[in-house]
Design a protein around this motif. Sequence first.
Motif, short mmCIF file in Angstrom:
data_model
loop_
_atom_site.label_atom_id
_atom_site.label_comp_id
_atom_site.label_asym_id
_atom_site.label_seq_id
_atom_site.Cartn_x
_atom_site.Cartn_y
_atom_site.Cartn_z
N GLY A 135 43.27 19.25 95.89
CA GLY A 135 44.15 19.22 97.23
C GLY A 135 45.60 18.81 97.08
O GLY A 135 45.80 17.70 96.31
N LEU A 136 46.42 19.27 97.65
CA LEU A 136 48.02 18.91 97.16
C LEU A 136 48.32 17.67 97.91
O LEU A 136 47.98 17.45 99.13
N GLY A 137 48.59 16.71 97.32
CA GLY A 137 48.97 15.53 97.80
C GLY A 137 47.93 14.61 98.30
O GLY A 137 47.81 13.45 98.85
N THR A 138 46.64 14.88 97.80
CA THR A 138 45.39 14.22 98.40
C THR A 138 44.98 12.94 97.51
O THR A 138 44.35 12.08 97.84
N TRP A 139 45.60 12.92 96.24
CA TRP A 139 45.22 11.94 95.25
C TRP A 139 46.23 10.73 95.61
O TRP A 139 47.43 10.92 94.93
N TYR A 140 46.10 9.83 96.31
CA TYR A 140 47.44 8.72 96.55
C TYR A 140 46.86 7.56 96.31
O TYR A 140 45.71 7.06 96.34
N PRO A 141 47.87 6.36 96.27
CA PRO A 141 47.44 4.96 96.02
C PRO A 141 46.85 4.54 97.35
O PRO A 141 46.73 5.18 98.24
N PHE A 142 46.34 3.37 96.95
CA PHE A 142 45.55 2.50 98.03
C PHE A 142 44.21 3.03 98.15
O PHE A 142 43.51 2.68 98.84
N LYS A 143 43.97 4.09 97.75
CA LYS A 143 42.40 4.84 97.83
C LYS A 143 42.23 5.39 96.41
O LYS A 143 40.87 5.18 96.21
#
Length: 464
Positions: free
Chosen positions: A324-332
């Motif tokens: 998914g576009l933009g779904t791999w994000y910091p803090f998670k």
Amino acid sequence: MSTPVLPRRADGATLACLFVLSLLILPARLAVAGLPLSLTPAEILALSLGVVWVCAQMVSTTGVAKGGNPVRTALFVYGMLLLAVYGYTTYLYLPSDELNLADHTLVLYLGYASLLLVMCDGMGTRERLDFVLKAVVIGGTFAAIVALLQFRLDFDLTEYMRIPGLRHSSVEEVPTVISRSDLRRVAGTLGHPIEFGALSAMLLPLAAHLGFQARSRGEAAARWWICAAVIAAGLMFSVSRTAVLGLAGAGLILLVGWSNRRRLVTLGAFLVFLGVMKVLTPGLIGTFYNLFAGAGEDSSVIYRTHDYPFAMREFAKSPIFGRGLGTWYPFKHQVFDNQYLLSLVETGLVGVLGFVGVIVCGIVVALRVRRMSTDPNVRNLGLTIAACLVIPLLGAATFDLLSFPGITSVLFLLVGAAGALMRFERRDQRDRTVISSFHEPADLSRSLIAVTGNGHGRARSESS
């Protein structure tokens, strides 16, 4: 009586300049208050550019270009690939936080595409394209001046740049000044020192091009060389390997394409600049040397490389369209300081190929314009744009480039500028072809008239 000069009507270049100045002068942390999405003024202007472009394509009185262009084709393919990724991944289950980020990221990419299209189709002349590039250099110079204050005086001007209607976005936890080897790494008005360093590397060749172009035209060039010196200093103050690697790649392209005289002048200026920086900022040159000499034991390099196996395992779960576009994000999730790895996980193979394809298309088009044109300034601009676009190709391997709107916007802007250059050159070639096609019948008609006139004269003289 002299003809009065009419005021110039606003066009795509005017709107692009407003976007550039809001992008590089306003701090990256400032977002518009009261919106469900975290959008900066520059991002809202980019979306507005898309609306203007669509409306202009529906009429024929605005002067906006229409028709095929390699850059537009590459953007269309990339856009369709991203829509396929978005449709596939949102059809499956996504947690609400990741679904919201996918929506937000798609909106941002829509703004990048709008900026590229306005740059490609909205510039009426090369002078208007130069006008936008000058605004980019001026905005980058301002960001570098802010970085100079942060580095030398430990004074962050962005903390005092508070504007009614704007609020701090969610990235405010990332500091603009970071320590490295007892030195301050600064970000200017951008979101991170790495982004600022890579962006400075992209803008430095543009500032040099404007200086060379002004000199060849007999105009004042000192202002652009001052901008180049300030931007180069800002690059050094970022204390970033990415900036140096990117500038080395761009410099290699430029040195191959430049004349011997320009190479010698540039190398001499580079050595003088390093000497000045060593005197003004002791320890800075040594820090850069240690960044590369001790790269094998550097913690940041080890951190960038240790996560390759983990990224490949995530990529294997959905290798075509990603998660998914933009779904791999910091803090998670674990941070990938590598845009290629991040794109493989988020958008799969199709997203990586589309991203690389847009940049490579911009480079190829710019170099093709260089081969087609006979104007030395146009040839140098094509070479400069190609060199600038090499930097994000290299930088994407050292940090998550597409997570930073500043450098991503300039990347799409320069790809659009390559498309505009191609359009101008094709138009000039068509004009030359039309003019040459008219010249031959004109010469033939003049010859016929001359022969016919001489015949009539002889007939009249014989009858008399």
